[in-house]
Design a protein around this motif. Structure first.
Motif, PDB file in Angstrom:
ATOM      1  N   GLU A  74      41.347  44.497  38.638  1.00 41.41           N
ATOM      2  CA  GLU A  74      39.685  44.932  38.985  1.00 41.41           C
ATOM      3  C   GLU A  74      39.760  46.115  39.649  1.00 41.41           C
ATOM      4  N   LYS A  75      40.669  46.705  40.637  1.00 34.61           N
ATOM      5  CA  LYS A  75      40.606  47.850  41.277  1.00 34.61           C
ATOM      6  C   LYS A  75      40.655  49.182  40.274  1.00 34.61           C
ATOM      7  N   GLN A  78      37.465  49.459  38.411  1.00 33.09           N
ATOM      8  CA  GLN A  78      36.344  50.119  38.993  1.00 33.09           C
ATOM      9  C   GLN A  78      36.670  51.380  39.079  1.00 33.09           C
ATOM     10  N   SER A  81      36.053  52.931  35.443  1.00 32.04           N
ATOM     11  CA  SER A  81      34.747  52.916  35.276  1.00 32.04           C
ATOM     12  C   SER A  81      34.019  54.179  35.930  1.00 32.04           C
ATOM     13  N   LYS A  82      34.552  54.737  36.827  1.00 32.96           N
ATOM     14  CA  LYS A  82      34.044  55.855  37.463  1.00 32.96           C
ATOM     15  C   LYS A  82      34.288  57.129  36.839  1.00 32.96           C
ATOM     16  N   TYR A 137      29.835  47.151  34.896  1.00 37.50           N
ATOM     17  CA  TYR A 137      30.117  48.503  35.253  1.00 37.50           C
ATOM     18  C   TYR A 137      29.367  49.378  34.697  1.00 37.50           C
TER      19      TYR A 137
END
Length: 155
Positions: A74-75, A78, A81-82, A137
């Motif tokens: 999950e991290k 994240q 996605s950035k 996201y």
């Protein structure tokens, strides 16, 4: 195998298929399909052999380790996605995909992660997965994840 079927599975097979015999027919037909045979062959290849695959199935990682891996994934999602504005082969994107692959390899206990990760890219393109990832996201993120994985393994 069928004789030791837990009662909960037996009841589910009756509910879903109309009876245990109908479930057996469905199960055998599904396992003997060409697509299922191809998928099994891929799994055996990823694990480096049938024995390694069966060992991983019989001896999965601990619940605690699985939870930690899930949190790591999950991290990584994240962070990845950035990086959608970065190129697919940028060092930052490639590092994140490499870390993602390592976690996936840990979870699966596969010897080789390339096939597993390319299957993950296909998973991101599945309609339900795409919708869930994009909702979380932002639009286009699932496709970005898929393309970033593919770019990593084309190097």
């Amino acid at each position: 195998m069928f004789g030791r079927m837990p009662e909960s599975i037996r009841q589910c097979s009756i509910r879903e298929f109309g009876g245990v015999e109908q479930w057996k027919e469905h199960y055998i037909a599904a396992l003997s399909s060409a697509d299922m045979q191809r998928q099994y062959a891929e799994l055996v290849e990823w694990y480096g052999g049938k024995e390694a695959y069966l060992s991983a199935v019989k001896n999965p990682i601990s619940t605690e380790d699985a939870g930690r891996c899930k949190d790591q994934l999950e991290k990584l999602q994240q962070k990845l996605s950035k990086k959608r504005d970065c190129g697919l082969t940028s060092p930052a994107v490639q590092r994140l995909i490499g870390a993602y692959a390592l976690v996936m390899k840990t979870i699966s206990q596969a010897k080789e992660e390339k096939g597993l990760m390319l299957a993950q890219a296909r998973f991101y393109r599945d309609e339900r997965t795409r919708q869930a990832v994009d909702a979380r996201y932002g639009d286009g993120t699932a496709e970005f994840f898929a393309r970033a994985i593919e770019a990593f393994y084309r190097r």
